[in-house]
Design a protein around this motif. Structure first.
Motif, PDB file in Angstrom:
ATOM      1  N   LEU A 122       2.443  -6.088  -2.761  1.00  0.00           N
ATOM      2  CA  LEU A 122       3.522  -5.853  -3.717  1.00  0.00           C
ATOM      3  C   LEU A 122       3.017  -5.061  -4.923  1.00  0.00           C
ATOM      4  O   LEU A 122       3.738  -4.219  -5.463  1.00  0.00           O
ATOM      5  N   ALA A 123       1.793  -5.325  -5.356  1.00  0.00           N
ATOM      6  CA  ALA A 123       1.220  -4.574  -6.479  1.00  0.00           C
ATOM      7  C   ALA A 123       1.074  -3.100  -6.115  1.00  0.00           C
ATOM      8  O   ALA A 123       1.308  -2.215  -6.956  1.00  0.00           O
ATOM      9  N   GLN A 124       0.704  -2.818  -4.876  1.00  0.00           N
ATOM     10  CA  GLN A 124       0.589  -1.432  -4.444  1.00  0.00           C
ATOM     11  C   GLN A 124       1.961  -0.763  -4.395  1.00  0.00           C
ATOM     12  O   GLN A 124       2.110   0.401  -4.782  1.00  0.00           O
ATOM     13  N   ILE A 125       2.964  -1.483  -3.936  1.00  0.00           N
ATOM     14  CA  ILE A 125       4.333  -0.949  -3.923  1.00  0.00           C
ATOM     15  C   ILE A 125       4.784  -0.634  -5.341  1.00  0.00           C
ATOM     16  O   ILE A 125       5.371   0.419  -5.607  1.00  0.00           O
ATOM     17  N   SER A 126       4.507  -1.542  -6.265  1.00  0.00           N
ATOM     18  CA  SER A 126       4.870  -1.317  -7.663  1.00  0.00           C
ATOM     19  C   SER A 126       4.192  -0.068  -8.205  1.00  0.00           C
ATOM     20  O   SER A 126       4.824   0.758  -8.898  1.00  0.00           O
TER      21      SER A 126
END
Length: 559
Positions: free
Chosen positions: A527-531
């Motif tokens: 999710l951090a990478q998506i953000s």
């Protein structure tokens, strides 16, 4: 270094000389010694233990001057009553400046607050008799309507689900309703633009009806003209406003209330009744049900009660609002809740500039992989799924209580394999988190400018061209009282909880085994990478799309 400038007006007494006197206006400048990067949201905190008393403050706006010279403007014009947080976004002002533009009208179908309605059109429906002569000037040179249909460049927004629902009176004045159709074209310049709108006129169905019982159908006829961009400015703007009016009901009643709040509540209640706390599915799902039942109960008591705020601001009233949801519930299909299928079904899987699709699929993939890791740990084979009686009772209750036992919904009454369970649980978690964020987070930004999202219309649909003026346009929009009530409702729906929990952050420890806890950590990394990817992309966009940035998605429907 960044600088923020805040203007606010005090509305109460302050002790001694600690602050301004009643009704005094003050400007505040706050310096920051580091570059904050691209600004998405500004939050104003009024803390309980500061020198600020509980008296209400009225904030006009916040301006942020970035080191690169860019000035961000965050309009507020709201009271901060008591202690709490006020969240401000810049997009509201953009909507007020661009709402009448065809390009922004089309943009909202892709990246607005109701991005799941548009469908690719391969054949013009009989009820919408658009001809090549009508729209040829808007398609570009060297092409025609049939050619654009075959290329997949024509799209349809059909509000048939609203057809025939009667309107009510508001503030002693009759309101009007219709179910428009809108045809859009994706052009060579990369814009999705409206090229034809049909606004149905008043028709009686089969017999003569009194004025208060008249219905509106999508049947074409002399009182149901097709409006074009080449029509007069006010005719075309009013036709688009009727479409935006229909968007209000399809969004608020169907995409938002029914397809997230109410369905999530059914998932939650079935879980609480059928799954014990020690069950792995209970541990997996419980973070995604936090406050959902409570917020829905408050909504029923304050917003959806007889004579309440919604009943006093919608031209369909509570009965018509409920009718739209009943119709939508009867059409919900399980396969379409599997997100990748929905884009294919609507023919928009390759439509450029559809950031909602890009971001929702990225979040869906992260959730599906997370669910797969958890499920395969606790269910090593299909027999383990089929033999879990508590799981089967949960699935059966959802089918019976949420889908009312409708077999045509495609909802399973039992699950027999591990892949079936993974798909089912992913649908549940996505519905309770990211799906709600997509239709809720931007509500106030797109709706605060009332002409972009009217909840009622005071004049009947236009039945002839060339008659609309600025005066008649304004007379058709909701009156001031209705507008204020609607904004109050939408502001209430947009307030962030003080103890927000972003997607993937589970402070309550339910899993004690090492494997699922590793899966939670991996989910956060994804999710951090998506953000990060979303924020990098948004730097190049004239209108950033951040509603599915995982840091802004809550684990559950809590507002």
């Amino acid at each position: 270094m960044s600088g923020a400038w805040v203007r606010r007006q005090a509305g109460g007494r302050l002790a001694r000389s600690a602050g301004p006197v009643p009704a005094q206006v003050d400007d505040y400048t706050v310096q920051c010694q580091q570059d904050l990067g691209d600004l998405i949201i500004v939050r104003l905190y009024k803390e309980r233990y500061s020198f600020f008393p509980k008296n209400p403050w009225y904030c006009n706006y916040v301006q942020v001057c970035a080191p690169n010279g860019r000035i961000y403007h965050f309009p507020a014009y709201q009271w901060i009553d008591g202690y709490g947080t006020l969240a401000l976004r810049e997009a509201t002002e953009y909507v007020a400046e661009h709402w009448a533009e065809d390009s922004f009208f089309g943009y909202q179908y892709l990246n607005g607050i109701n991005p799941g309605l548009l469908c690719r059109c391969t054949r013009i429906p009989d009820k919408f008799p658009v001809t090549d002569d009508m729209v040829a000037p808007f398609l570009g040179e060297g092409t025609c309507l049939q050619a654009e249909l075959e290329k997949g460049n024509i799209y349809l927004a059909d509000y048939r689900i609203l057809e025939g629902i009667p309107a009510i009176e508001l503030n002693g004045q009759k309101q009007y309703h219709c179910a428009p159709l809108c045809l859009l074209h994706f052009g060579r310049e990369g814009n999705l633009l409206p090229i034809a709108i049909q606004v149905p006129g008043v028709q009686a169905w089969g017999w003569v009806l009194c004025e208060c019982c008249q219905r509106l159908s999508q049947t074409p006829g002399p009182d149901c003209p097709i409006f074009l961009p080449s029509d007069s400015e006010w005719d075309w703007l009013l036709a688009k406003t009727w479409v935006r009016y229909a968007e209000f009901y399809c969004h608020e009643g169907i995409s938002h209330l029914l397809e997230t709040h109410l369905i999530a509540e059914a998932f939650c209640l079935a879980m609480l009744r059928q799954l014990p706390m020690c069950h792995p599915l209970y541990k997996l799902l419980i973070p995604h049900t936090r406050y959902t039942i409570q917020i829905n109960s408050i909504g029923r008591a304050v917003l959806l009660n007889e004579g309440g705020l919604s009943a006093r601001s919608m031209s369909l009233g509570l009965a018509g609002f409920a009718e739209a949801m009943v119709r939508a519930l009867s059409e919900i299909n399980y396969d379409n809740l599997y997100l990748p299928n929905d884009f294919v079904r609507r023919g928009v899987q390759d439509l450029p500039g559809y950031y909602y699709r890009e971001d929702s699929l990225a979040v869906w993939d992260a959730l599906e992989r997370y669910v797969t890791e958890i499920i395969t740990y606790y269910y090593p084979c299909d027999a383990a799924v089929e033999g879990d009686l508590e799981l089967q009772s949960w699935v059966q209750e959802i089918f019976k209580e949420c889908l009312l036992g409708r077999e045509s919904s495609g909802f399973p009454t039992c699950l027999r394999t591990v892949p079936e369970l993974i798909r089912y649980v992913t649908i549940v978690i996505y519905t309770c988190s990211a799906k709600h964020a997509a239709v809720n987070t931007g509500q106030l930004e797109f709706t605060a400018w009332m002409p972009n999202f009217p909840s009622s219309m005071r004049n009947p649909p236009i039945q002839a061209k060339g008659l609309t003026t600025l005066e008649t346009f304004l007379d058709t929009l909701p009156d001031i009282k209705t507008t204020c009530i609607t904004l109050l409702v939408l502001w209430t729906l947009s307030r962030e909880p003080d103890d927000k929990r972003p997607l993937g952050h589970f402070p309550d420890i339910h899993f004690v085994e090492e494997a699922p806890r590793r899966s939670i950590g991996t989910l956060r990394q994804r999710l951090a990478q998506i953000s990060h990817n979303i924020r990098q992309r948004n730097k190049c966009l004239p209108i950033p799309y951040y509603y599915l940035d995982p840091v802004l998605i809550e684990n559950s429907i809590s507002i």
